[in-house]
Scaffold this motif. Structure first.
Motif, short mmCIF file in Angstrom:
data_model
loop_
_atom_site.label_atom_id
_atom_site.label_comp_id
_atom_site.label_asym_id
_atom_site.label_seq_id
_atom_site.Cartn_x
_atom_site.Cartn_y
_atom_site.Cartn_z
N LYS A 98 0.84 -1.20 0.00
CA LYS A 98 0.00 0.00 0.00
C LYS A 98 0.87 1.24 0.00
N PHE A 99 0.42 2.25 -0.74
CA PHE A 99 1.09 3.54 -0.81
C PHE A 99 0.07 4.62 -0.50
N GLN A 100 0.40 5.49 0.42
CA GLN A 100 -0.47 6.64 0.74
C GLN A 100 -0.13 7.75 -0.24
N LEU A 101 -1.12 8.20 -0.99
CA LEU A 101 -0.92 9.25 -1.98
C LEU A 101 -1.29 10.60 -1.40
N ALA A 102 -0.55 11.62 -1.76
CA ALA A 102 -0.87 12.98 -1.33
C ALA A 102 -2.13 13.45 -2.06
N ASP A 103 -2.69 14.53 -1.57
CA ASP A 103 -3.87 15.10 -2.23
C ASP A 103 -3.54 15.49 -3.65
N HIS A 104 -4.48 15.27 -4.54
CA HIS A 104 -4.40 15.65 -5.96
C HIS A 104 -3.41 14.80 -6.75
N VAL A 105 -2.93 13.68 -6.20
CA VAL A 105 -2.06 12.78 -6.96
C VAL A 105 -2.94 11.70 -7.56
N GLN A 106 -2.83 11.52 -8.86
CA GLN A 106 -3.66 10.54 -9.57
C GLN A 106 -2.78 9.54 -10.30
N VAL A 107 -3.29 8.32 -10.42
CA VAL A 107 -2.59 7.29 -11.18
C VAL A 107 -2.86 7.54 -12.65
N ARG A 108 -1.80 7.65 -13.45
CA ARG A 108 -1.93 7.90 -14.88
C ARG A 108 -1.97 6.60 -15.67
N ASP A 109 -1.04 5.71 -15.43
CA ASP A 109 -1.06 4.41 -16.11
C ASP A 109 -0.15 3.43 -15.38
N ALA A 110 -0.26 2.18 -15.78
CA ALA A 110 0.57 1.12 -15.22
C ALA A 110 0.93 0.16 -16.35
N ARG A 111 2.16 -0.33 -16.29
CA ARG A 111 2.59 -1.30 -17.30
C ARG A 111 3.56 -2.28 -16.67
N LEU A 112 3.59 -3.49 -17.23
CA LEU A 112 4.44 -4.57 -16.76
C LEU A 112 5.47 -4.87 -17.84
N GLU A 113 6.76 -4.69 -17.50
CA GLU A 113 7.83 -4.94 -18.46
C GLU A 113 8.95 -5.70 -17.78
N LEU A 114 9.29 -6.87 -18.30
CA LEU A 114 10.43 -7.65 -17.85
C LEU A 114 10.45 -7.85 -16.34
N GLY A 115 9.29 -8.16 -15.76
CA GLY A 115 9.21 -8.44 -14.33
C GLY A 115 9.15 -7.22 -13.44
N LEU A 116 9.06 -6.03 -14.03
CA LEU A 116 8.93 -4.80 -13.26
C LEU A 116 7.58 -4.16 -13.56
N LEU A 117 6.86 -3.79 -12.52
CA LEU A 117 5.58 -3.11 -12.66
C LEU A 117 5.83 -1.62 -12.47
N TYR A 118 5.52 -0.83 -13.50
CA TYR A 118 5.70 0.62 -13.46
C TYR A 118 4.33 1.26 -13.29
N ILE A 119 4.19 2.11 -12.27
CA ILE A 119 2.95 2.84 -12.04
C ILE A 119 3.30 4.32 -12.09
N ASP A 120 2.75 5.03 -13.07
CA ASP A 120 3.02 6.45 -13.24
C ASP A 120 1.94 7.27 -12.55
N LEU A 121 2.38 8.25 -11.78
CA LEU A 121 1.49 9.11 -11.01
C LEU A 121 1.73 10.56 -11.41
N GLU A 122 0.70 11.38 -11.24
CA GLU A 122 0.84 12.80 -11.54
C GLU A 122 0.05 13.61 -10.53
N ARG A 123 0.67 14.70 -10.06
CA ARG A 123 -0.03 15.62 -9.17
C ARG A 123 -0.69 16.68 -10.05
N ILE A 124 -2.01 16.76 -9.96
CA ILE A 124 -2.77 17.73 -10.73
C ILE A 124 -3.45 18.66 -9.74
#
Length: 138
Positions: A98-124
């Motif tokens: 679990k990750f606690q996100l700050a206010d106004h931080v949104q998940v943009r996308d997620a992708r799985l590559e070579l055993g690594l899960l990348y989750i991109d976040l953006e503060r709007i």
């Protein structure tokens, strides 16, 4: 000494319940650091969480964002046959991180590559919350 008594903070603070709860929950995490992860600052308002999920297929991973909490779960199907290992150095156990996100931080996308899960976040930050210059009238 890794545990701290936070009771005095409850008596002397008002309105900081969320902060104190974060400190307590962070103190009580017992997942042993599995799976390992990185949190990266990509630019001023963009972040990336990278989680090492070797051995998990895309359909075995679940990412949920709700009320400023990002939860990543990995679970293998129950029907996998028990294996007899002579040595097991690769952890393949189920996990929940679990990750606690700050206010106004949104998940943009997620992708799985070579055993690594990348989750991109953006503060709007909404326009109403951004600083603005006030002109002085003559």
């Amino acid at each position: 000494m890794r545990n701290f008594d936070l009771a005095p903070l409850y008596r002397s603070s008002i309105g900081f319940d969320r902060l104190i709860n974060l400190l307590e929950s962070n103190q009580n995490q017992s997942n042993g650091g599995y799976p390992p992860y990185n949190v990266e600052l990509v630019s001023e308002n963009k972040y990336r969480i990278t989680i090492a999920v070797a051995g998990f297929a895309q359909q075995e991973l679940d990412i949920t964002a709700h009320d400023n909490m990002l939860t990543v779960r990995g679970s293998h199907p129950e029907e996998q046959a028990e294996k007899t290992y002579l040595y097991q150095g690769i952890a393949e156990r189920n996990f929940e991180r679990k990750f606690q996100l700050a206010d106004h931080v949104q998940v943009r996308d997620a992708r799985l590559e070579l055993g690594l899960l990348y989750i991109d976040l953006e503060r709007i930050v909404p326009e109403a919350m951004k600083p603005r210059r006030i002109e002085i009238l003559k």
